[in-house]
Design an enzyme around this catalytic site. Structure first.
Site, PDB file in Angstrom:
ATOM      1  N   PHE A   1     -33.450  67.292  32.508  1.00 38.00           N
ATOM      2  CA  PHE A   1     -32.288  68.038  32.028  1.00 38.00           C
ATOM      3  C   PHE A   1     -32.506  69.505  32.341  1.00 38.00           C
ATOM      4  O   PHE A   1     -33.507  70.091  31.941  1.00 38.00           O
ATOM      5  CB  PHE A   1     -32.084  67.854  30.519  1.00 38.00           C
ATOM      6  CG  PHE A   1     -30.843  68.555  30.021  1.00 38.00           C
ATOM      7  CD1 PHE A   1     -29.601  67.943  30.109  1.00 38.00           C
ATOM      8  CD2 PHE A   1     -30.908  69.844  29.503  1.00 38.00           C
ATOM      9  CE1 PHE A   1     -28.443  68.596  29.684  1.00 38.00           C
ATOM     10  CE2 PHE A   1     -29.748  70.503  29.081  1.00 38.00           C
ATOM     11  CZ  PHE A   1     -28.526  69.878  29.159  1.00 38.00           C
TER      12      PHE A   1
ATOM     13  N   ASP B   1     -39.668  74.135  34.976  1.00 36.73           N
ATOM     14  CA  ASP B   1     -38.663  74.410  33.939  1.00 36.73           C
ATOM     15  C   ASP B   1     -39.313  74.212  32.574  1.00 36.73           C
ATOM     16  O   ASP B   1     -39.452  73.096  32.091  1.00 36.73           O
ATOM     17  CB  ASP B   1     -37.446  73.496  34.120  1.00 36.73           C
ATOM     18  CG  ASP B   1     -36.402  73.688  33.010  1.00 36.73           C
ATOM     19  OD1 ASP B   1     -36.677  74.443  32.052  1.00 36.73           O
ATOM     20  OD2 ASP B   1     -35.323  73.072  33.106  1.00 36.73           O
TER      21      ASP B   1
ATOM     22  N   LYS C   1     -34.747  79.151  25.103  1.00 40.33           N
ATOM     23  CA  LYS C   1     -35.004  78.561  23.789  1.00 40.33           C
ATOM     24  C   LYS C   1     -35.937  79.380  22.890  1.00 40.33           C
ATOM     25  O   LYS C   1     -35.495  80.298  22.232  1.00 40.33           O
ATOM     26  CB  LYS C   1     -35.522  77.134  23.954  1.00 40.33           C
ATOM     27  CG  LYS C   1     -34.423  76.168  24.392  1.00 40.33           C
ATOM     28  CD  LYS C   1     -34.877  74.743  24.248  1.00 40.33           C
ATOM     29  CE  LYS C   1     -33.826  73.729  24.667  1.00 40.33           C
ATOM     30  NZ  LYS C   1     -32.788  73.500  23.664  1.00 40.33           N
TER      31      LYS C   1
HETATM   32  C1  LIG Z   1     -35.703  71.828  30.008  1.00 40.58           C
HETATM   33  C2  LIG Z   1     -34.381  72.465  29.759  1.00 40.58           C
HETATM   34  N1  LIG Z   1     -33.836  73.230  30.705  1.00 40.58           N
HETATM   35  C3  LIG Z   1     -32.655  73.844  30.511  1.00 40.58           C
HETATM   36  C4  LIG Z   1     -31.937  73.681  29.346  1.00 40.58           C
HETATM   37  C5  LIG Z   1     -30.614  74.372  29.176  1.00 40.58           C
HETATM   38  O1  LIG Z   1     -30.720  75.389  28.249  1.00 40.58           O
HETATM   39  P1  LIG Z   1     -29.421  76.026  27.568  1.00 40.58           P
HETATM   40  O2  LIG Z   1     -28.854  75.009  26.649  1.00 40.58           O
HETATM   41  O3  LIG Z   1     -29.946  77.244  26.849  1.00 40.58           O
HETATM   42  O4  LIG Z   1     -28.495  76.384  28.665  1.00 40.58           O
HETATM   43  C6  LIG Z   1     -32.469  72.882  28.331  1.00 40.58           C
HETATM   44  C7  LIG Z   1     -31.706  72.672  27.075  1.00 40.58           C
HETATM   45  O5  LIG Z   1     -31.909  71.722  26.363  1.00 40.58           O
HETATM   46  C8  LIG Z   1     -33.714  72.255  28.546  1.00 40.58           C
HETATM   47  O6  LIG Z   1     -34.263  71.484  27.607  1.00 40.58           O
END
Ligand SMILES: Cc1ncc(COP(=O)(O)O)c(C=O)c1O
Length: 393
Positions: free
Chosen positions: A128, A215, A244
Site C-alpha cells: 500500500f 516506503d 505518519k
Molecule cells: C506504507 C504506506 N505508505 C503510504 C501510505 C499513505 O499515507 P497517507 O495516508 O498519509 O497518504 C500509507 C498509509 O497507510 C502507508 O501505510
C-alpha cells in the site's frame, strides 16, 4: 445527516481527550490505545515536550511562511532526519502519499537522466503506497484501484520476498529505474520482508544501478526498535518516504534521498505550499528529540517483544500467525475478524483489523510494560470468545 463525505466506515465513537496511551470518549469512557491513530501518535497523547514545543511555536504567531523563504525550523528538522536516516536531502510534504509521489517522481527523473524514455518501477503485491493516482497504481490491491482506471503506467508488480521474480524482470525489462518496497507491509496485513530478501534486493539494485525506495511511512520512525527497517538489514536505501509518526499527530511527510538519488531534484522540479512549514517542523524536531531522550527505540523493541510473547503463549489453532517487529504487530486469524474492532472498543481497547483477518496493533512508542500487559489482559477474552465461536460453529 452529516455533510462529511462518506468515504470511511467509521465506528460510532469520538475521542475527545488523551493522555499517554489513554483516550477518553465523549461520554468519559477510557480506552487503551493500541493503534496510535494508525501509527501516527508516536509520543501518545498530550506529551509535555510536544505540547510545549507546539505551544511555543504558536506563540510566535508564525505557523506558516512559504518555501519562497528560508525556514530555519525546516533546516533543523532536515538535519535531524539526515542524521537518523543516514541520507542527505529531505523534501517535506504533508502526507504519506505525497512522500511516495515525490519518490516516484525522483525515480522517473533518475531514469530519464540515465536515458530511459519510459522509466518503470518494480512494486510488490499487497503493498500500500497511498491513494493518489500514481500511488494507487503502485499499490498492490485491486480494491484500492477499482473504479479509478486508467491507472498510471510504469509499475511492474512482483510478489514480496521473491528475489527470482525480481531477477526475471531485470533480465527482460530494460526500463526499470527503481524498486519500491514497504519493508513491513502495514495495510497488507503486517507482512514482514525477510532481511535476507531486502539485502538481496539491494544487491540487485546495485548491480543494475536502480534506486532502492524503502516506503517506511508506516513501519519507520522507531516503531520496529530501530529508526528504520532497512537498518535491521544493514544497508542504506536511496529514497525513504516518511509520514505518519513523523509529527506525532501534526500532518507531515518527507521524501528523504541519498546515494544515487541525491541531487536528482533541482529547483523547480517539485514543490508543496504547506510542505515543511514551521508548525509541522516543530513537531518533527520534538518527536525525534523525544524518541532519543526517552530511549523509545529500545522501549519499542522490549514492549513489542512482551506483547508478541504474550500472544504466542495463547497460540491456538484459530491463530494462523503472529507477525511483526517491535510495536508493529499483526495477528492473523483463520477467518475474517472485523467484528473484533467493535468488541474491543466495548472492552476499552483500540485496535484495528486489516486485510480482513489480521488484528493490527501499532501502539504509541511510549507504551510501557504495565500498559502492554493491560493490552493483553483486555484482548485475551475477546480472542478467546472469537476462537471459541469458531470451535462451536
Ligand atoms: C506504507 C504506506 N505508505 C503510504 C501510505 C499513505 O499515507 P497517507 O495516508 O498519509 O497518504 C500509507 C498509509 O497507510 C502507508 O501505510
Amino acid at each position: 445527516m452529516s455533510h462529511v463525505m462518506n468515504t470511511y466506515a467509521r465506528q460510532p465513537v469520538a475521542f475527545v481527550r488523551g493522555e499517554g496511551v489513554w483516550l477518553w470518549d465523549e461520554a468519559g469512557k477510557k480506552y487503551l490505545d493500541a493503534l496510535a491513530g494508525i501509527a501516527v501518535n508516536t509520543l501518545g497523547y498530550n506529551h509535555p515536550r510536544l505540547t510545549r514545543a507546539l505551544t511555543d511555536r504558536i506563540a510566535t504567531g508564525v505557523l506558516h511562511t512559504s518555501n519562497l523563504w528560508r525556514i530555519p525550523a525546516q533546516e533543523a528538522a532536515a538535519d535531524r532526519i539526515a542524521e537518523i536516516t543516514g541520507l542527505d536531502e529531505v523534501f517535506f510534504c504533508n502526507s504519506g502519499l505525497e512522500a511516495n509521489e515525490a519518490a516516484i517522481k525522483v525515480a522517473r527523473k533518475y531514469g530519464h537522466e540515465r536515458g530511459i524514455a519510459e522509466p518503470a518501477i518494480i512494486v510488490m503485491e499487497k503493498a500500500f503506497h497511498g491513494r493518489s493516482l500514481a500511488t494507487l497504481s503502485a499499490t498492490g490491491s485491486r480494491k484500492v484501484q477499482a473504479g479509478f482506471e486508467p491507472l498510471v503506467s510504469g509499475f511492474v508488480r512482483v510478489p514480496l520476498n521473491d528475489l527470482d521474480a525480481v531477477r526475471q524482470v531485470a533480465e527482460h525489462n530494460r526500463n526499470i529505474a527503481a524498486v519500491m518496497v514497504e519493508p513491513i507491509q502495514g495495510e497488507g496485513g503486517i507482512i514482514v520482508s525477510r532481511l535476507e530478501y531486502l539485502r538481496g534486493l539491494k544487491e540487485i539494485c546495485e548491480r543494475h544501478q536502480w534506486l532502492f525506495i524503502s516506503d517506511e511511512v508506516q513501519c519507520g520512525l522507531g516503531r520496529t526498535g530501530k529508526w528504520f527497517v532497512y537498518q535491521h538489514a544493514g544497508f542504506l536505501p536511496d529514497v525513504v518516504p516518511l509520514a505518519k509518526g513523523l509529527g506525532s499527530g501534526v500532518p507531515v511527510g518527507a521524501c528523504v534521498v541519498g546515494g544515487r538519488a541525491k541531487g536528482v531534484f533541482k529547483p523547480g522540479n517539485h514543490g508543496s505550499t504547506f510542505g515543511g512549514n514551521p508548525l509541522a517542523m516543530t513537531a518533527v524536531a520534538a518527536t525525534i528529540d523525544t524518541i532519543k531522550e526517552e530511549g523509545l527505540l529500545a522501549n519499542a523493541a522490549r514492549v513489542g517483544e512482551l506483547i508478541r510473547a504474550g500472544l504466542e503463549s495463547r497460540k491456538d489453532a484459530g491463530i494462523a500467525e503472529i507477525r511483526g517487529m517491535g510495536l508493529m504487530i499483526g495477528v492473523e486469524l483463520a477467518r475474517p475478524c472485523g467484528e473484533l474492532v467493535r468488541q474491543a472498543l466495548d472492552a476499552g481497547l483500540v485496535i484495528n483489523v486489516t486485510a480482513d483477518n489480521v488484528i493490527r496493533m501499532l501502539p504509541p512508542l511510549v507504551m510501557n510494560e504495565a500498559e502492554a500487559r493491560e493490552l493483553l489482559r483486555r484482548l485475551d477474552p475477546l480472542l478467546e470468545a472469537f476462537l471459541e465461536k469458531r470451535a462451536a460453529a
